[in-house]
Design a protein around this motif. Sequence first.
Motif, PDB file in Angstrom:
ATOM      1  N   SER A   1       0.726  -1.028  -0.210  1.00 48.42           N
ATOM      2  CA  SER A   1       0.178  -0.259   0.061  1.00 48.42           C
ATOM      3  C   SER A   1       0.844   1.253   0.413  1.00 48.42           C
ATOM      4  O   SER A   1       1.974   1.648   0.757  1.00 48.42           O
ATOM      5  CB  SER A   1      -0.934  -0.346   1.201  1.00 48.42           C
TER       6      SER A   1
ATOM      7  N   GLN B   1       0.911   5.654  -0.387  1.00 50.67           N
ATOM      8  CA  GLN B   1       0.068   6.400   0.570  1.00 50.67           C
ATOM      9  C   GLN B   1       1.204   7.635  -0.267  1.00 50.67           C
ATOM     10  O   GLN B   1       2.265   8.407  -0.280  1.00 50.67           O
ATOM     11  CB  GLN B   1       0.965   6.696   2.104  1.00 50.67           C
TER      12      GLN B   1
ATOM     13  N   THR C   1       3.548  10.646   4.219  1.00 47.05           N
ATOM     14  CA  THR C   1       3.204  10.228   2.133  1.00 47.05           C
ATOM     15  C   THR C   1       4.498   9.710   1.965  1.00 47.05           C
ATOM     16  O   THR C   1       5.241  10.171   2.148  1.00 47.05           O
ATOM     17  CB  THR C   1       3.229  11.854   1.856  1.00 47.05           C
TER      18      THR C   1
ATOM     19  N   SER D   1      -6.912  11.695   2.701  1.00 49.25           N
ATOM     20  CA  SER D   1      -5.735  10.635   1.814  1.00 49.25           C
ATOM     21  C   SER D   1      -6.610  10.231   0.569  1.00 49.25           C
ATOM     22  O   SER D   1      -7.031   9.873   0.541  1.00 49.25           O
ATOM     23  CB  SER D   1      -5.914   9.557   2.477  1.00 49.25           C
TER      24      SER D   1
ATOM     25  N   SER E   1      -4.125   6.480  -1.663  1.00 48.03           N
ATOM     26  CA  SER E   1      -3.317   5.604  -1.791  1.00 48.03           C
ATOM     27  C   SER E   1      -3.381   4.333  -2.422  1.00 48.03           C
ATOM     28  O   SER E   1      -4.564   4.385  -2.853  1.00 48.03           O
ATOM     29  CB  SER E   1      -3.305   4.764  -0.292  1.00 48.03           C
TER      30      SER E   1
ATOM     31  N   THR F   1      -3.293   0.355  -3.408  1.00 47.65           N
ATOM     32  CA  THR F   1      -2.980  -0.720  -2.341  1.00 47.65           C
ATOM     33  C   THR F   1      -2.950  -1.666  -3.910  1.00 47.65           C
ATOM     34  O   THR F   1      -3.957  -1.803  -4.676  1.00 47.65           O
ATOM     35  CB  THR F   1      -4.231  -1.678  -1.898  1.00 47.65           C
TER      36      THR F   1
END
Length: 448
Positions: A166, A168, A218, A238, A240, A242
């Motif tokens: 994942s 960020q 981040t 946020s 992100s 994944t």
Amino acid sequence: MSKGEKIIQNYYANESIDYLEPSVTSRTIIDDYLYKRKPVIIRGLIDDWEASNKWSFSWFQEKYGNIYTNVFSSGNEAKSSQMRLKKMFAKMQQGEILYSSLYTKELFPILSPDYPLAGTILSDTKFNWLLDLPKTIHGDMNVIFIGNTGTGIKNHQDSMGTHLWSAQIMGTKRWIVSPPEESEFMYEGKADWLKREESIEKYPKFKEAKALDFILKTGEILILPVGWWHQTEILSDSISITHDLVNETNYHHYIDELNKSHQSDPKVETFYRASKSIQANWAAQLTQKKTTPIERIYYSISFEDLLEKYLIPHQAVILQNQINHWPALHKWNLDYFRERFGNAFIQYFHGHDDKSKKIRLRKYLETNFDQPHYSMWCLDEFYDILAEDFDTIEPLNNKEKDWILDLPKKELNALTWIFMGTKGSGIANHTDRLGQHVYSAQISGRKR
């Protein structure tokens, strides 16, 4: 010390997550983290991604506002509803706390150039075998999560037997993660780390749970091994990405899940069909060991099938979900044995090849040995007391199926043993002397 704390300390060596530099090799991560089922964070690997520089809420709203995405506010993705991105952002601006899982299947050709895997370990097909699959389904491996401050995803385990990475891209996200050995404390994900005291009232065993609790910032990438429970909380707006991850360390988990779930889950069916033609190539890449994988059975098996498929051909097998009802799973621990059976004699070993010595159970548990040690406790006269905590397993639950049950009670009791050991201990290579089959139920911990 709670059971969860002991699990994390004994199995995973520490209570904090490791950080690695971008120069780390895929081999290091495989050997030092994924084989050992330890999460890890890599810093600086995605600093050059376009996504890191241009992705924002306003950018997505302007470019892809009409795209539909899954939106939920409860932390439970299963309760999501379809909504256009622009409507979701409008609701956020009005004060609603929302989370979105944007599956990139259609957008993948457009968005993937913003997060190029090339030149990083993430593009290494020895690190992620899923990259060998047709590019038409690469978008199914990616999810872009978008959420504003205060939202997140409930406690859960991922399906399909995959590890994950994942990245960020924007903002900060709190991760609260626990190893699969703590599953009994999680109540299938109903236990909530953000409402711990309230959850303990509803789910008492949750008080035994322990987690690694950290903030993904981040530009950082988390690699989380298969089976780990995880709950997230967004600390600042946020975005992100994944991505699913399969290699030699979880190949069998992945194939088992495909075989088990492909008929009931459309996504799993997609990967099941795509993986079928390439499984032989993947299997050939597995680290060559002088052992073979053992089959795991998740469903109820009849005695006739157990006899025909495994006992007569002398094939070992693992039966899962057979002992979930045993009281031993939540009662037995070292303090329980010390208090109730401290005067019982057991046999113990220093190292794998040491000759056994007799010692009282209480003294054994209170001795600070200077190396890993292992013990065997023949139940004999204690059998009747402890037998209330376990039972025969379903396929072998009468005398017609297990002839051992015809033996006089004294001899039968002498054939039941409890094994205890510290991390790193074990027993030497051997065969059992009486020519019998055995079954061994793992009450706590992990044993190779």
